[in-house]
Design a protein around this motif. Structure first.
Motif, PDB file in Angstrom:
ATOM      1  N   ALA A  97       0.827  -1.207   0.000  1.00  0.00           N
ATOM      2  CA  ALA A  97       0.000   0.000   0.000  1.00  0.00           C
ATOM      3  C   ALA A  97       0.858   1.252   0.000  1.00  0.00           C
ATOM      4  CB  ALA A  97      -0.929   0.013   1.204  1.00  0.00           C
ATOM      5  N   LEU A  98       1.948   1.234   0.768  1.00  0.00           N
ATOM      6  CA  LEU A  98       2.833   2.393   0.889  1.00  0.00           C
ATOM      7  C   LEU A  98       4.282   1.942   0.741  1.00  0.00           C
ATOM      8  CD1 LEU A  98       1.300   4.084   4.095  1.00  0.00           C
ATOM      9  CD2 LEU A  98       0.662   4.467   1.701  1.00  0.00           C
ATOM     10  N   SER A  99       5.046   2.719   0.003  1.00  0.00           N
ATOM     11  CA  SER A  99       6.478   2.463  -0.140  1.00  0.00           C
ATOM     12  C   SER A  99       7.216   3.764   0.134  1.00  0.00           C
ATOM     13  CB  SER A  99       6.786   1.953  -1.555  1.00  0.00           C
ATOM     14  OG  SER A  99       8.170   1.742  -1.720  1.00  0.00           O
ATOM     15  N   ASP A 100       8.068   3.739   1.151  1.00  0.00           N
ATOM     16  CA  ASP A 100       8.790   4.940   1.575  1.00  0.00           C
ATOM     17  C   ASP A 100      10.222   4.536   1.870  1.00  0.00           C
ATOM     18  OD1 ASP A 100       9.790   7.223   2.742  1.00  0.00           O
ATOM     19  OD2 ASP A 100       8.333   7.308   4.368  1.00  0.00           O
ATOM     20  N   GLY A 101      11.115   4.703   0.881  1.00  0.00           N
ATOM     21  CA  GLY A 101      12.477   4.220   1.041  1.00  0.00           C
ATOM     22  C   GLY A 101      12.473   2.711   1.199  1.00  0.00           C
ATOM     23  N   ASP A 102      13.038   2.225   2.294  1.00  0.00           N
ATOM     24  CA  ASP A 102      13.090   0.777   2.550  1.00  0.00           C
ATOM     25  C   ASP A 102      11.846   0.262   3.261  1.00  0.00           C
ATOM     26  OD1 ASP A 102      15.623   0.609   1.426  1.00  0.00           O
ATOM     27  OD2 ASP A 102      16.631   1.026   3.334  1.00  0.00           O
ATOM     28  N   THR A 103      10.943   1.160   3.628  1.00  0.00           N
ATOM     29  CA  THR A 103       9.735   0.759   4.354  1.00  0.00           C
ATOM     30  C   THR A 103       8.596   0.465   3.390  1.00  0.00           C
ATOM     31  OG1 THR A 103      10.339   2.117   6.268  1.00  0.00           O
ATOM     32  CG2 THR A 103       8.027   1.463   6.076  1.00  0.00           C
ATOM     33  N   VAL A 104       8.027  -0.723   3.498  1.00  0.00           N
ATOM     34  CA  VAL A 104       6.864  -1.111   2.707  1.00  0.00           C
ATOM     35  C   VAL A 104       5.756  -1.516   3.678  1.00  0.00           C
ATOM     36  CG1 VAL A 104       5.918  -2.698   0.999  1.00  0.00           C
ATOM     37  CG2 VAL A 104       8.268  -1.848   0.756  1.00  0.00           C
ATOM     38  N   VAL A 105       4.571  -0.939   3.510  1.00  0.00           N
ATOM     39  CA  VAL A 105       3.422  -1.222   4.360  1.00  0.00           C
ATOM     40  C   VAL A 105       2.333  -1.828   3.493  1.00  0.00           C
ATOM     41  CG1 VAL A 105       1.718  -0.256   5.954  1.00  0.00           C
ATOM     42  CG2 VAL A 105       4.016   0.749   5.829  1.00  0.00           C
ATOM     43  N   THR A 106       1.847  -3.004   3.849  1.00  0.00           N
ATOM     44  CA  THR A 106       0.767  -3.629   3.082  1.00  0.00           C
ATOM     45  C   THR A 106      -0.569  -2.974   3.443  1.00  0.00           C
ATOM     46  OG1 THR A 106       0.255  -5.315   4.712  1.00  0.00           O
ATOM     47  CG2 THR A 106       2.012  -5.820   3.108  1.00  0.00           C
ATOM     48  N   HIS A 107      -1.588  -3.283   2.658  1.00  0.00           N
ATOM     49  CA  HIS A 107      -2.925  -2.745   2.925  1.00  0.00           C
ATOM     50  C   HIS A 107      -3.435  -3.204   4.294  1.00  0.00           C
ATOM     51  CE1 HIS A 107      -4.152  -0.860  -0.969  1.00  0.00           C
ATOM     52  NE2 HIS A 107      -3.147  -1.588  -1.414  1.00  0.00           N
ATOM     53  N   GLY A 108      -3.219  -4.472   4.598  1.00  0.00           N
ATOM     54  CA  GLY A 108      -3.667  -4.977   5.893  1.00  0.00           C
ATOM     55  C   GLY A 108      -2.939  -4.304   7.047  1.00  0.00           C
ATOM     56  N   GLU A 109      -1.618  -4.153   6.901  1.00  0.00           N
ATOM     57  CA  GLU A 109      -0.829  -3.493   7.945  1.00  0.00           C
ATOM     58  C   GLU A 109      -1.236  -2.030   8.087  1.00  0.00           C
ATOM     59  OE1 GLU A 109       3.308  -6.097   7.440  1.00  0.00           O
ATOM     60  OE2 GLU A 109       2.970  -4.260   6.266  1.00  0.00           O
ATOM     61  N   LEU A 110      -1.515  -1.391   6.978  1.00  0.00           N
ATOM     62  CA  LEU A 110      -1.914   0.015   7.019  1.00  0.00           C
ATOM     63  C   LEU A 110      -3.216   0.194   7.794  1.00  0.00           C
ATOM     64  CD1 LEU A 110      -1.711   2.981   6.152  1.00  0.00           C
ATOM     65  CD2 LEU A 110      -2.813   2.340   3.986  1.00  0.00           C
TER      66      LEU A 110
ATOM     67  N   LEU B 284      -2.642  -0.199  11.498  1.00  0.00           N
ATOM     68  CA  LEU B 284      -2.008   0.989  12.060  1.00  0.00           C
ATOM     69  C   LEU B 284      -3.002   2.134  12.205  1.00  0.00           C
ATOM     70  CD1 LEU B 284       1.421   1.111  10.185  1.00  0.00           C
ATOM     71  CD2 LEU B 284       1.120   1.183  12.663  1.00  0.00           C
ATOM     72  N   VAL B 285      -3.791   2.346  11.165  1.00  0.00           N
ATOM     73  CA  VAL B 285      -4.765   3.433  11.179  1.00  0.00           C
ATOM     74  C   VAL B 285      -5.774   3.236  12.310  1.00  0.00           C
ATOM     75  CG1 VAL B 285      -6.701   4.466   9.890  1.00  0.00           C
ATOM     76  CG2 VAL B 285      -4.515   4.047   8.753  1.00  0.00           C
ATOM     77  N   GLU B 286      -6.226   2.007  12.493  1.00  0.00           N
ATOM     78  CA  GLU B 286      -7.226   1.748  13.535  1.00  0.00           C
ATOM     79  C   GLU B 286      -6.645   1.935  14.932  1.00  0.00           C
ATOM     80  OE1 GLU B 286      -9.393  -1.854  12.822  1.00  0.00           O
ATOM     81  OE2 GLU B 286     -10.654  -0.778  11.380  1.00  0.00           O
ATOM     82  N   ARG B 287      -5.404   1.506  15.139  1.00  0.00           N
ATOM     83  CA  ARG B 287      -4.785   1.733  16.453  1.00  0.00           C
ATOM     84  C   ARG B 287      -4.589   3.229  16.703  1.00  0.00           C
ATOM     85  NH1 ARG B 287      -1.245  -2.564  15.120  1.00  0.00           N
ATOM     86  NH2 ARG B 287       0.551  -1.167  15.051  1.00  0.00           N
ATOM     87  N   ALA B 288      -4.175   3.951  15.670  1.00  0.00           N
ATOM     88  CA  ALA B 288      -3.964   5.395  15.817  1.00  0.00           C
ATOM     89  C   ALA B 288      -5.284   6.117  16.063  1.00  0.00           C
ATOM     90  CB  ALA B 288      -3.273   5.952  14.573  1.00  0.00           C
ATOM     91  N   ALA B 289      -6.333   5.719  15.359  1.00  0.00           N
ATOM     92  CA  ALA B 289      -7.642   6.339  15.561  1.00  0.00           C
ATOM     93  C   ALA B 289      -8.175   6.055  16.958  1.00  0.00           C
ATOM     94  CB  ALA B 289      -8.630   5.839  14.505  1.00  0.00           C
ATOM     95  N   ALA B 290      -7.936   4.824  17.447  1.00  0.00           N
ATOM     96  CA  ALA B 290      -8.355   4.478  18.802  1.00  0.00           C
ATOM     97  C   ALA B 290      -7.609   5.333  19.821  1.00  0.00           C
ATOM     98  CB  ALA B 290      -8.103   2.995  19.061  1.00  0.00           C
ATOM     99  N   ASP B 291      -6.330   5.584  19.564  1.00  0.00           N
ATOM    100  CA  ASP B 291      -5.538   6.411  20.466  1.00  0.00           C
ATOM    101  C   ASP B 291      -6.060   7.850  20.485  1.00  0.00           C
ATOM    102  OD1 ASP B 291      -2.741   6.657  21.966  1.00  0.00           O
ATOM    103  OD2 ASP B 291      -2.970   8.407  20.666  1.00  0.00           O
ATOM    104  N   LEU B 292      -6.414   8.382  19.320  1.00  0.00           N
ATOM    105  CA  LEU B 292      -6.977   9.736  19.269  1.00  0.00           C
ATOM    106  C   LEU B 292      -8.275   9.807  20.067  1.00  0.00           C
ATOM    107  CD1 LEU B 292      -6.362  10.669  15.519  1.00  0.00           C
ATOM    108  CD2 LEU B 292      -5.124  11.524  17.518  1.00  0.00           C
TER     109      LEU B 292
ATOM    110  N   SER C 227       5.496  11.042   3.788  1.00  0.00           N
ATOM    111  CA  SER C 227       6.091   9.828   4.347  1.00  0.00           C
ATOM    112  C   SER C 227       4.975   8.835   4.639  1.00  0.00           C
ATOM    113  CB  SER C 227       6.842  10.135   5.654  1.00  0.00           C
ATOM    114  OG  SER C 227       5.926  10.480   6.678  1.00  0.00           O
ATOM    115  N   TRP C 228       5.350   7.594   4.955  1.00  0.00           N
ATOM    116  CA  TRP C 228       4.320   6.611   5.327  1.00  0.00           C
ATOM    117  C   TRP C 228       3.632   7.027   6.623  1.00  0.00           C
ATOM    118  CZ3 TRP C 228       4.243   3.843   9.873  1.00  0.00           C
ATOM    119  CH2 TRP C 228       5.431   3.789  10.608  1.00  0.00           C
ATOM    120  N   ARG C 229       4.362   7.663   7.528  1.00  0.00           N
ATOM    121  CA  ARG C 229       3.766   8.142   8.771  1.00  0.00           C
ATOM    122  C   ARG C 229       2.731   9.230   8.506  1.00  0.00           C
ATOM    123  NH1 ARG C 229       6.888   6.354  13.184  1.00  0.00           N
ATOM    124  NH2 ARG C 229       8.963   5.608  12.611  1.00  0.00           N
ATOM    125  N   HIS C 230       3.027  10.097   7.562  1.00  0.00           N
ATOM    126  CA  HIS C 230       2.084  11.153   7.198  1.00  0.00           C
ATOM    127  C   HIS C 230       0.764  10.540   6.731  1.00  0.00           C
ATOM    128  CE1 HIS C 230       1.586  15.389   5.290  1.00  0.00           C
ATOM    129  NE2 HIS C 230       0.406  14.801   5.335  1.00  0.00           N
TER     130      HIS C 230
END
Length: 495
Positions: A20-33, A36-44, A62-65
């Protein structure tokens, strides 16, 4: 289902393991994304943030963005992008006006934040997320989705509150325009704090991927375009710089199918050059913060027709467009461009009087003047506020600039007015040229032949480049002030 975030979950089972995301050496799959989004939304949500709370996001691409952007939407909060290039003073002012509940930022943008009530570093935040369950998605077409500040090309930047309905309309139109598939790879090099963000959800929904570049490194851009990228959104200036950077031809881009420009016009000569260098992949979109991205579009196939290149494209099926003529609202003709439908469901921040003034019989008044033909093709001819009255004649800077940029040696131009005892307003222009002119008489003659003597600048200022504001726009007043630091008489006094 009105909230655009629903697109993040579309057909997930078929794409969970795809990149889903490629940022330098970091690759994030759709499932991983999504995890991450759900954990971050829960934290908010655990921090007490939810619907109608405004959360700032100031970071390079960036992938974090991307995760932070999606988490803000998933939490039902109001995404408020802050461009690090704005600098601390402007970003501090935007945060104050927005009344932000939280501002997320990356480490590199600390110096660009300005006064911040509640900052939270992206790196530490995302690296320290605990498991959690996000709140239900808040569906309300009228609810605020984003708060964005205009580029300020005509004055003080205005805050624009975009609704869920507006965001969903832009998403639907982009999906139809590009017909994204799981094989698409979008190069996100233009700032995600601006138009580039609109590509995040439609590409992910189709199962495609984003390649993130934090800076417009030309060698890196060309390398990506030559390998895996199929779609990219670039400002015209960056397209021109890429063509000057290296020798390349269409055969070098086996997967590329869209190089889209927006936010500024491109001269006919530059369009011809871009098609010759990149292939028949050039496309354009027209929109504004008040009606984001997808008022009209011109596809790569249509762009190959020289007769269509002066236009900003055809109307999208779900977004009504009209013009306000001397006799009223019309489906074709010449006048101020009006936009309706869900895309235009926006309002100005804390300024109901501005919102009311921007409407006519329910239509959004864009401030752009255009010609709309019976086939739904729109050509812009200027800004209503930019009207110059010289010698009793009405002149719009955009038509002067179009005539100047039609010359093969001119990269871009900015026409402006100065007080003049004889003409009332004297028309002049700053011109960025690829080659020096010993005498500007030939360039003036070129413009005179194209649009006549009234619209020919009395003086040309030949420059290597035009000044731009922090978001990359040429501001007419800034150009005039650079060339004439002391104005003997305010221009408004003659209007």
């Amino acid at each position: 289902m009105s909230h655009p975030i629903h697109a993040l979950y579309a057909n997930l089972s078929a794409r969970a393991d795809r990149p889903a995301l490629s940022d330098g050496d970091t690759v994030v799959t759709h499932g991983e994304l999504i995890a991450l989004v759900e954990r971050a939304a829960a934290d908010l949500a655990a921090r007490g943030l939810g619907p109608r709370d405004r959360i700032g996001l100031c970071a390079a691409n960036s992938w974090r963005h991307v995760v932070a952007y999606l988490a803000i939407l998933r939490a039902g909060a109001v995404w408020t992008p802050l461009n690090p290039r704005n600098g601390p003073s402007l970003n501090g002012e935007f945060q104050r006006r927005a009344g932000l509940s939280l501002t997320l930022h990356d480490a590199a943008s600390v110096g660009s934040l300005g006064s911040t009530a509640r900052p939270l570093p992206l790196e530490a935040w995302l690296d320290g997320l605990a498991d959690g369950v996000p709140p239900p998605i808040h569906d309300d077409p009228a609810a605020p989705f984003a708060l964005k500040f205009t580029g300020g090309s005509t004055g003080v930047p205005k805050g624009v509150v975009q609704s869920q309905a507006s965001g969903a309309a832009a998403l639907a139109s982009l999906s139809a325009f590009y017909d994204f598939t799981a094989d698409d790879v979008n190069l996100a090099v233009a700032p995600l704090t601006h138009g580039s963000s609109h590509y995040i959800l439609p590409v992910l929904a189709a199962g495609g991927a984003h390649v993130l570049l934090p800076t417009p490194d030309r060698a890196a851009i060309l390398s990506e375009l030559k390998s895996r990228v199929s779609v990219t959104f670039l400002p015209p200036t960056l397209i021109a710089l890429l063509m000057a950077e290296a020798d390349f031809a269409p055969a070098d881009f086996p997967r590329l199918r869209h190089v889209t420009y927006s936010a500024a016009p491109m001269s006919p000569a530059r369009i011809e050059q871009a098609i010759a260098r990149f292939g028949p992949v050039l496309s354009t979109l027209y929109g504004q913060t008040e009606a984001p991205m997808t008022v009209t579009g011109l596809s790569p196939a249509e762009m190959t027709d020289p007769a269509l290149r002066a236009s900003v494209g055809r109307l999208f099926p779900g977004t009504p467009v009209a013009v306000l003529t001397a006799s009223g609202v019309a489906g074709h003709g010449e006048g101020e461009v009006l936009v309706g439908g869900d895309l235009a469901r926006t309002e100005y921040l804390d300024a109901p009087e501005l919102t009311a003034a921007s409407r006519h019989e329910g239509w959004l008044k864009t401030g752009d003047l255009g010609r709309l033909d019976k086939d739904g093709l729109l050509t812009l001819i200027g800004r209503s506020k930019d009207l110059i009255i010289t010698g009793g004649y009405n002149v719009y800077p955009a038509e002067v600039e179009a005539a100047l940029t039609a010359h093969p040696a001119v990269r871009e131009a900015c026409a402006f007015a100065l007080p003049d005892e004889v003409w009332g307003e004297r028309l002049e222009a700053a011109v960025a040229v690829d080659a020096p002119f010993a005498d500007d008489a030939a360039l003036k003659a070129f413009v005179r032949d194209a649009i006549g003597p009234v619209r020919t600048p009395k003086r040309l200022h030949l420059m290597p480049a035009l000044p731009r504001n922090p978001v990359g726009k040429v501001v007419r007043g800034d150009v005039r002030d650079l060339l004439y630091p002391v104005d003997p008489q305010p221009l408004e006094a003659l209007r």
